[in-house]
Design a protein around this motif. Structure first.
Motif, PDB file in Angstrom:
ATOM      1  N   LYS A 217      -6.242  14.515  11.786  1.00  0.00           N
ATOM      2  CA  LYS A 217      -7.498  13.754  11.856  1.00  0.00           C
ATOM      3  C   LYS A 217      -7.213  12.246  11.850  1.00  0.00           C
ATOM      4  O   LYS A 217      -7.812  11.484  12.624  1.00  0.00           O
ATOM      5  CB  LYS A 217      -8.382  14.129  10.673  1.00  0.00           C
ATOM      6  N   ASN A 218      -6.281  11.844  10.973  1.00  0.00           N
ATOM      7  CA  ASN A 218      -5.946  10.409  10.898  1.00  0.00           C
ATOM      8  C   ASN A 218      -5.316   9.931  12.200  1.00  0.00           C
ATOM      9  O   ASN A 218      -5.597   8.816  12.670  1.00  0.00           O
ATOM     10  CB  ASN A 218      -5.001  10.152   9.731  1.00  0.00           C
ATOM     11  N   GLU A 219      -4.435  10.776  12.788  1.00  0.00           N
ATOM     12  CA  GLU A 219      -3.813  10.409  14.052  1.00  0.00           C
ATOM     13  C   GLU A 219      -4.866  10.275  15.150  1.00  0.00           C
ATOM     14  O   GLU A 219      -4.834   9.359  15.970  1.00  0.00           O
ATOM     15  CB  GLU A 219      -2.775  11.453  14.463  1.00  0.00           C
ATOM     16  N   PHE A 223      -5.678   6.921  17.173  1.00  0.00           N
ATOM     17  CA  PHE A 223      -5.636   6.837  18.638  1.00  0.00           C
ATOM     18  C   PHE A 223      -6.975   6.339  19.173  1.00  0.00           C
ATOM     19  O   PHE A 223      -7.027   5.512  20.093  1.00  0.00           O
ATOM     20  CB  PHE A 223      -5.308   8.203  19.233  1.00  0.00           C
ATOM     21  N   GLN A 224      -8.073   6.865  18.591  1.00  0.00           N
ATOM     22  CA  GLN A 224      -9.409   6.470  19.043  1.00  0.00           C
ATOM     23  C   GLN A 224      -9.616   4.969  18.861  1.00  0.00           C
ATOM     24  O   GLN A 224     -10.121   4.280  19.750  1.00  0.00           O
ATOM     25  CB  GLN A 224     -10.478   7.247  18.262  1.00  0.00           C
ATOM     26  N   THR A 225      -9.175   4.457  17.709  1.00  0.00           N
ATOM     27  CA  THR A 225      -9.331   3.026  17.427  1.00  0.00           C
ATOM     28  C   THR A 225      -8.514   2.185  18.398  1.00  0.00           C
ATOM     29  O   THR A 225      -9.003   1.181  18.957  1.00  0.00           O
ATOM     30  CB  THR A 225      -8.890   2.724  15.978  1.00  0.00           C
ATOM     31  N   LEU A 226      -7.255   2.592  18.621  1.00  0.00           N
ATOM     32  CA  LEU A 226      -6.382   1.862  19.543  1.00  0.00           C
ATOM     33  C   LEU A 226      -6.920   1.901  20.960  1.00  0.00           C
ATOM     34  O   LEU A 226      -6.926   0.889  21.683  1.00  0.00           O
ATOM     35  CB  LEU A 226      -4.967   2.451  19.503  1.00  0.00           C
ATOM     36  N   SER A 227      -7.403   3.092  21.360  1.00  0.00           N
ATOM     37  CA  SER A 227      -7.912   3.245  22.729  1.00  0.00           C
ATOM     38  C   SER A 227      -9.176   2.423  22.943  1.00  0.00           C
ATOM     39  O   SER A 227      -9.325   1.746  23.965  1.00  0.00           O
ATOM     40  CB  SER A 227      -8.184   4.720  23.001  1.00  0.00           C
ATOM     41  N   ASP A 228     -10.089   2.501  21.947  1.00  0.00           N
ATOM     42  CA  ASP A 228     -11.353   1.791  22.104  1.00  0.00           C
ATOM     43  C   ASP A 228     -11.164   0.277  22.170  1.00  0.00           C
ATOM     44  O   ASP A 228     -11.983  -0.440  22.766  1.00  0.00           O
ATOM     45  CB  ASP A 228     -12.307   2.138  20.953  1.00  0.00           C
ATOM     46  N   ASN A 229     -10.096  -0.217  21.550  1.00  0.00           N
ATOM     47  CA  ASN A 229      -9.890  -1.667  21.499  1.00  0.00           C
ATOM     48  C   ASN A 229      -8.750  -2.144  22.394  1.00  0.00           C
ATOM     49  O   ASN A 229      -8.338  -3.306  22.315  1.00  0.00           O
ATOM     50  CB  ASN A 229      -9.613  -2.092  20.055  1.00  0.00           C
TER      51      ASN A 229
END
Length: 258
Positions: A217-219, A223-229
Motif C-alpha cells: 500500500k505504501n509503495e 508511486f501515485q504521489t511521484l506520478s501525480d507530481n
C-alpha cells in the motif's frame, strides 16, 4: 461368569482371587477395605469368565458378623459394566485424539464461556507470549486485545452470546504480554460444551501478511504521489493500444482532461 449353574461355579471356583480376578491383588484390596469400613460400593475390577474371557464388574459388598463381631461372610452384588467401560475407553481415545490435534494446531484455539477463556491451546499461549495457559484462563478476553480494538471485540463477543448475527471471520489488533502488537485473524462459532453455550475460537497470527500488505500500500501511494507530481507525462497502454493510466502532466501536455 459363564457357568451353567450355581453349583458348577461353587464346585469349580476354589480360589476366588486367582480364578475370577484378572489381578488377584484387587481381591486382596477389596477384603482389606471391607475389614476396615465393613462396606464397599462401586468397586470396579476386571474378572475372568469360565472360558477365561474378560469383563468388568462393579461390586457392592458388606460384611456379615456374628454376635461377637466375628466376620461370618461377605454379602453383596456384582453388576456387569463392560459396555460402560468400553464406552468410556472410546471417549478417552476420542478425547486424546482431538487433544493431540488441537495441541499441535498451527492456530491458537480457545473455548470461551461468556467473556472469559476456560481453555487455550499451546499455540494460543505462544502467540501472545505467555508462559502457560493459567496466565490466560479465567481472564477477560481483552487481555489479548489492543486498546484500539477493545470496543469492537467486546461488541462482537456480546452479540454472539445473545445469538445475534456476527461476522464469522474478522481481524483485530492484538497485544502480547510484552506489549508488542500483532495482527490476528479470528474465526469463531457458537456451540454447546458440557451442557452450556460456549464460543469455539480459532486465532491466526497474520502480522507478516499485514506488514506485507501495508508495504505494498505504501509503495502504491508513493508511486501515485511521484506520478501525480512528475514534470513529464506518464502513460500505461494495454495490448490493444488503449490508455489504462494517465498522469496529470500527460493530459496537460495534450490539452485533455482526464
Amino acid at each position: 461368569f459363564g457357568y451353567s449353574t450355581p453349583l458348577e461355579m461353587i464346585t469349580m471356583v476354589k480360589d476366588i482371587g486367582r480364578q475370577l480376578y484378572v489381578n488377584p491383588q484387587d481381591r486382596t484390596r477389596l477384603l482389606s477395605m471391607l475389614k476396615k469400613w465393613e462396606r464397599v460400593d462401586g468397586y470396579e475390577v476386571e474378572v475372568f469368565r469360565k472360558d477365561k474371557s474378560r469383563f468388568w464388574i462393579s461390586i457392592n459388598s458388606h460384611t456379615v458378623k456374628d454376635a461377637n463381631g466375628q466376620i461370618l461372610y461377605y454379602e453383596g452384588t456384582m453388576l456387569d459394566i463392560t459396555g460402560r467401560k468400553q464406552a468410556m475407553a472410546q471417549i478417552r481415545e476420542s478425547e486424546e485424539r482431538y487433544r493431540t490435534v488441537i495441541e499441535h494446531s498451527n492456530d491458537g484455539i480457545s473455548i470461551n464461556r461468556g467473556d472469559r477463556p476456560e481453555y487455550v491451546n499451546k499455540r494460543f499461549v505462544e502467540m501472545f507470549g505467555y508462559d502457560s495457559p493459567e496466565d490466560i484462563i479465567g481472564k477477560h478476553v481483552t487481555i489479548i486485545v489492543h486498546p484500539d480494538d477493545h470496543a469492537m471485540v467486546t461488541d462482537i463477543n456480546q452479540r454472539r452470546q445473545r445469538g445475534e448475527p456476527v461476522p464469522s471471520r474478522y481481524e483485530f489488533k492484538g497485544i502480547r504480554k510484552d506489549g508488542s502488537v500483532i495482527y490476528v485473524e479470528v474465526s469463531a462459532a457458537s456451540l454447546f460444551f458440557r451442557g452450556t453455550p460456549v464460543s469455539l475460537i480459532y486465532l491466526r497470527d497474520v502480522t507478516k501478511r499485514k506488514i506485507a500488505e501495508e508495504a505494498i500500500k505504501n509503495e502504491r501511494n508513493r508511486f501515485q504521489t511521484l506520478s501525480d507530481n512528475a514534470p513529464f507525462g506518464i502513460m500505461v497502454i494495454d495490448e490493444k493500444g488503449t490508455f489504462t493510466y494517465l498522469n496529470p502532466k500527460f493530459t496537460e501536455l495534450f490539452g485533455y482532461d482526464l
